[in-house]
Enzyme design. Structure first.
Site, PDB file in Angstrom:
ATOM      1  N   ASP A 149      32.036 -49.037  -7.460  1.00  0.00           N
ATOM      2  CA  ASP A 149      31.713 -48.547  -6.114  1.00  0.00           C
ATOM      3  C   ASP A 149      31.454 -47.057  -6.195  1.00  0.00           C
ATOM      4  O   ASP A 149      32.007 -46.361  -7.064  1.00  0.00           O
ATOM      5  CB  ASP A 149      32.871 -48.811  -5.147  1.00  0.00           C
ATOM      6  CG  ASP A 149      33.055 -50.287  -4.843  1.00  0.00           C
ATOM      7  OD1 ASP A 149      32.044 -51.025  -4.832  1.00  0.00           O
ATOM      8  OD2 ASP A 149      34.196 -50.705  -4.622  1.00  0.00           O
ATOM      9  N   ASP A 179      27.560 -54.286  -1.428  1.00  0.00           N
ATOM     10  CA  ASP A 179      28.357 -54.389  -0.200  1.00  0.00           C
ATOM     11  C   ASP A 179      27.488 -54.109   1.024  1.00  0.00           C
ATOM     12  O   ASP A 179      27.622 -54.760   2.060  1.00  0.00           O
ATOM     13  CB  ASP A 179      29.522 -53.391  -0.226  1.00  0.00           C
ATOM     14  CG  ASP A 179      30.525 -53.669  -1.330  1.00  0.00           C
ATOM     15  OD1 ASP A 179      30.670 -54.838  -1.726  1.00  0.00           O
ATOM     16  OD2 ASP A 179      31.159 -52.707  -1.797  1.00  0.00           O
TER      17      ASP A 179
END
Length: 198
Positions: A149, A179
């Site tokens: 991430d 995401d």
């Protein structure tokens, strides 16, 4: 197969491939150029590239065992892929709705790629920049990779006097392109394609 099915399939597969390529390129660039925890300001303190890794749930949440979570994701992606095929065959579903489902599929698949393979092909990012290595020489085993991430948007901090949220950052999770594909598609589906969802 009708021309309409072929056209919709080409558009859908192209969107899926593009989303996965963008997601993986961003992750590999971050992983091979930044140490875990390192951040780069983009728009001052409002938007940063912050390299973190997690066990695979959206926005870094961790609830279940890693192998269970990865296995569940593989099954879920298989189901979404089958659903997508059925939607493509049924001309009553608009292409916008199908693209939203395709982006959910692509986002889930993008994060699964990290879980399945990153442990096998990358060295650890703890205290160093990771390197791409031969299969099996990485920091983990098959199914044990961590999701990369990097997008962090701490837009503001709530005033201290506010109950429950005082002093907390407005949006603290760190997320990735996969995401975003999932989250944005779900929002678009509920805003514009509710009758096909409910």
């Amino acid at each position: 197969m009708t021309n309409n099915f072929k056209k919709r399939s080409v558009i859908t597969v192209s969107c899926i491939l593009l989303a996965i390529i963008i997601d993986q390129v961003i992750k590999v660039v971050v992983k091979t150029n930044m140490q875990l925890g390192e951040s780069i300001p983009v728009f001052g303190d409002w938007f940063k590239i912050l390299f973190v890794e997690n066990n695979g749930m959206a926005f870094g949440m961790e609830i279940f065992n890693k192998i269970f979570l990865t296995s569940f994701r593989v099954v879920a992606v298989g189901f979404i892929g089958y659903l997508l095929y059925r939607l493509l065959k049924n001309s009553k579903y608009p292409i916008g709705f199908i693209i939203c489902v395709a982006m959910i599929f692509a986002g889930a698949l993008g994060n699964i790629i990290d879980c399945l393979f990153y442990g096998e092909i990358f060295t650890s990012s703890y205290g160093r920049v990771a390197e791409l290595v031969s299969w099996g020489e990485g920091y983990g085993t098959f199914l044990q990779g961590r999701v990369v991430d990097m997008f962090y948007l701490p837009l503001f901090t709530w005033p201290e006097w506010l109950p429950l949220v005082g002093g907390d950052i407005f949006f603290s999770p760190v997320w990735n392109f996969a995401d975003a594909c999932i989250s944005c598609s779900v929002v678009i589906m509920f805003l514009f394609y509710r009758k096909y969802v409910l």
